[in-house]
Design a protein around this motif. Structure first.
Motif, mmCIF file in Angstrom:
data_model
loop_
_atom_site.group_PDB
_atom_site.id
_atom_site.type_symbol
_atom_site.label_atom_id
_atom_site.label_comp_id
_atom_site.label_asym_id
_atom_site.label_seq_id
_atom_site.Cartn_x
_atom_site.Cartn_y
_atom_site.Cartn_z
ATOM 1 N N ALA A 79 -2.434 6.029 0.855
ATOM 2 C CA ALA A 79 -3.601 5.212 1.175
ATOM 3 C C ALA A 79 -3.650 4.868 2.655
ATOM 4 O O ALA A 79 -4.721 4.846 3.277
ATOM 5 N N LYS A 108 0.837 -1.197 0.000
ATOM 6 C CA LYS A 108 0.000 0.000 0.000
ATOM 7 C C LYS A 108 0.874 1.249 0.000
ATOM 8 O O LYS A 108 1.928 1.294 0.630
ATOM 9 N N GLN A 136 -8.225 -1.294 -6.311
ATOM 10 C CA GLN A 136 -6.926 -1.226 -6.970
ATOM 11 C C GLN A 136 -6.735 -2.361 -7.972
ATOM 12 O O GLN A 136 -6.130 -2.169 -9.032
ATOM 13 N N GLN A 187 -10.289 -1.409 -0.653
ATOM 14 C CA GLN A 187 -9.115 -0.813 -1.280
ATOM 15 C C GLN A 187 -8.439 -1.815 -2.211
ATOM 16 O O GLN A 187 -8.061 -1.476 -3.340
#
Length: 516
Positions: free
Chosen positions: A389, A385, A439, A435
């Motif tokens: 983020a 990450k 992504q 997330q």
């Protein structure tokens, strides 16, 4: 690639429904509302079909129907498909709701027609494969929405709000037109995919990024030209739902669509972080002081759009797209159920927090929230990450800490404490899971988040400190609410720090000079 033209059926069938509605604009529009609802449902089915085709065949751009780069073309990728499904679904729900809500209303047919036309324009916008189509659809969306905002033209407040919206819309169209011209000059094409694949850093793209950012700020009701969004409540509730859950997202879509261009202008990205962060805090605080439910929801939209712009400024484009989806679904439900919400609040005899947390409780709540976030992230989330983020997750967990403070109050029942801890765990897990999904879905379509430099680090620290301070102030509000300064602050916040009043004064002066 001919299958890509299938998506054009969505705005086409809605436009046909709008034309049919124009023939029966009065109180008894016959089957117009039912046909418009059917057209919206058909558009939703087509959008789902486009998503299936995307999975099977991959992204692509249809051939251009036109000449010299001017005409119709469809860009089908994750960004456009997500927006197609989202907008068509919300449009179908809103038109279905409108059929009953507007039953017997004078000019019901006219209302239904302009709703269908606005929805068609938004769908044409998000599927655009070339710059000219995108600009035309952007303009048509503003013009058709203005007709809905003036559905009750006899109301002075409706005319004033529509007039302000029209001025801001012309500014957004002018800046977007400038960006279109610069991008064509820089790349020699109107095809959006080709532009994103070949664009290079130079003064043309830098100025294009500035103009795209300005168009987004104007369209998303950001400080200090946000006032029109809080004043358009004279329109029927379905219009508010479509505006706040669909049309207002056009600015965010613009930033996400041209993410590759925006990354070439880090100074512009930094300005988006600062303006978006400030407007998010400003809108969130003002929202808490509003007595009317729809006005409070409008301020919530301002804050949410600002937070999404801040996400784009931090180059978190996949999370910004996820934010658009979540906010649209939530806000559509909030507006369409606003009447029920008023009844529920009225039925509560003793509104307010169950228990007042002390400073020690607040400190305990924030510590537990951050520990939970850290543990969940260490187990399932931090690997791979970006720091942006991770920091965004800390900002989001500040909101959970506010709820934990209520549960940790000395007088709070243990059941409330258990529920708030469980909610914190679910929120943390959901954040990392969503997330990862966002992504993975947008990989190859949206650019990855770059490593932050010194400027980005300064902005990240500023954002953490600002949102953390506001979250602590909100959690401890019962402890300092009785101070005389708090009463004055509430008055100023209720009036939005008078920014909209200043804008009104400038607008009136400009209008009088123009008339003279």
């Amino acid at each position: 690639m001919v299958y890509l033209f299938l998506s054009l059926l969505s705005p086409l069938v809605l436009l046909m429904a709008a034309i049919h509605a124009a023939r029966q604009p009065g109180r008894r529009p016959g089957r117009v509302p039912a046909l418009a609802e059917a057209a919206a449902f058909f558009a939703f089915v087509i959008a789902v079909g486009a998503a299936v085709l995307l999975v099977v065949n991959g992204p692509g751009t249809s051939p251009l129907i036109g000449l010299f780069g001017i005409g119709l073309s469809v860009r089908l990728d994750v960004v456009s498909t997500v927006m197609l499904v989202l907008v068509s679904f919300i449009g179908w729900i809103v038109l279905r709701y409108s059929k009953t809500y507007m039953d017997g209303e004078a000019r019901q047919g006219r209302f239904t027609g302009w709703m269908a036309a606005t929805l068609a324009a938004v769908l044409l916008l998000v599927m655009s494969g070339n710059l000219i189509q995108l600009f035309v659809a952007w303009t048509l969306t503003s013009l058709s929405l203005n007709q809905l905002l003036l559905f009750y033209p006899e109301r002075n407040t409706a005319r004033r709000a529509a007039r302000k919206k029209a001025l801001v819309a012309r500014l957004s169209e002018a800046t977007l037109a400038g960006a279109v011209i610069l991008l064509i000059a820089a790349t020699g094409t109107t095809d959006i995919y080709t532009i994103l694949a070949t664009v290079e850093a130079n003064w043309l793209t830098a100025f294009a990024a500035i103009l795209i950012a300005l168009a987004t700020v104007f369209a998303s009701a950001q400080f200090p030209i946000h006032g029109w969004l809080t004043e358009v409540m004279e329109a029927p509730t379905p219009v508010s739902a479509l505006l706040h859950a669909g049309v207002i997202n056009a600015g965010g879509f613009l930033l996400i669509r041209f993410a590759d261009v925006m990354l070439l202008a880090p100074g512009v990205m930094a300005l988006l972080v600062m303006l978006g962060g400030f407007t998010a805090l400003f809108g969130g605080l003002v929202m808490l002081t509003q007595p009317a439910v729809k006005t409070s929801l409008a301020w919530s939209t301002i804050a949410q759009m600002a937070f999404m712009i801040m996400q784009c400024g931090l180059a978190l484009f996949p999370l910004a797209l996820l934010h658009i989806v979540a906010h649209s679904l939530y806000k559509a439900h909030a507006f369409l159920s606003s009447g029920e919400a008023v009844r529920n609040v009225t039925a509560i005899r003793q509104p307010g927090p169950i228990a007042v947390p002390s400073a020690r409780n607040v400190l305990h709540a924030f510590s537990v929230a951050i520990v939970i976030y850290g543990l969940v992230g260490a187990i399932i989330g931090f690997d791979g990450k970006s720091i942006q983020a991770i920091v965004l997750g800390v900002i989001l967990i500040f909101g959970v800490a506010y709820l934990l403070a209520q549960g940790f109050a000395d007088a709070a029942p243990r059941a409330l404490m258990r529920h708030t801890i469980a909610y914190s765990l679910v929120t943390s897990v959901s954040y990392f899971a969503l997330q990862v999904i966002a992504q993975s879905l947008t990989a190859g379509t949206l650019p990855p988040t770059p490593t932050p430099g010194p400027l980005e680090w300064a902005l990240i620290i500023l954002a953490l400190a600002s949102f953390g301070l506001v979250a602590v102030a909100q959690s401890t509000f019962p402890l300092w609410a009785s101070h005389p300064a708090a009463a004055g602050l509430r008055v100023h916040l209720t009036n939005g720090l008078y920014a909209n009043a200043i804008f009104d004064k400038l607008l009136d002066g400009w209008s009088k000079r123009s008339t003279a």
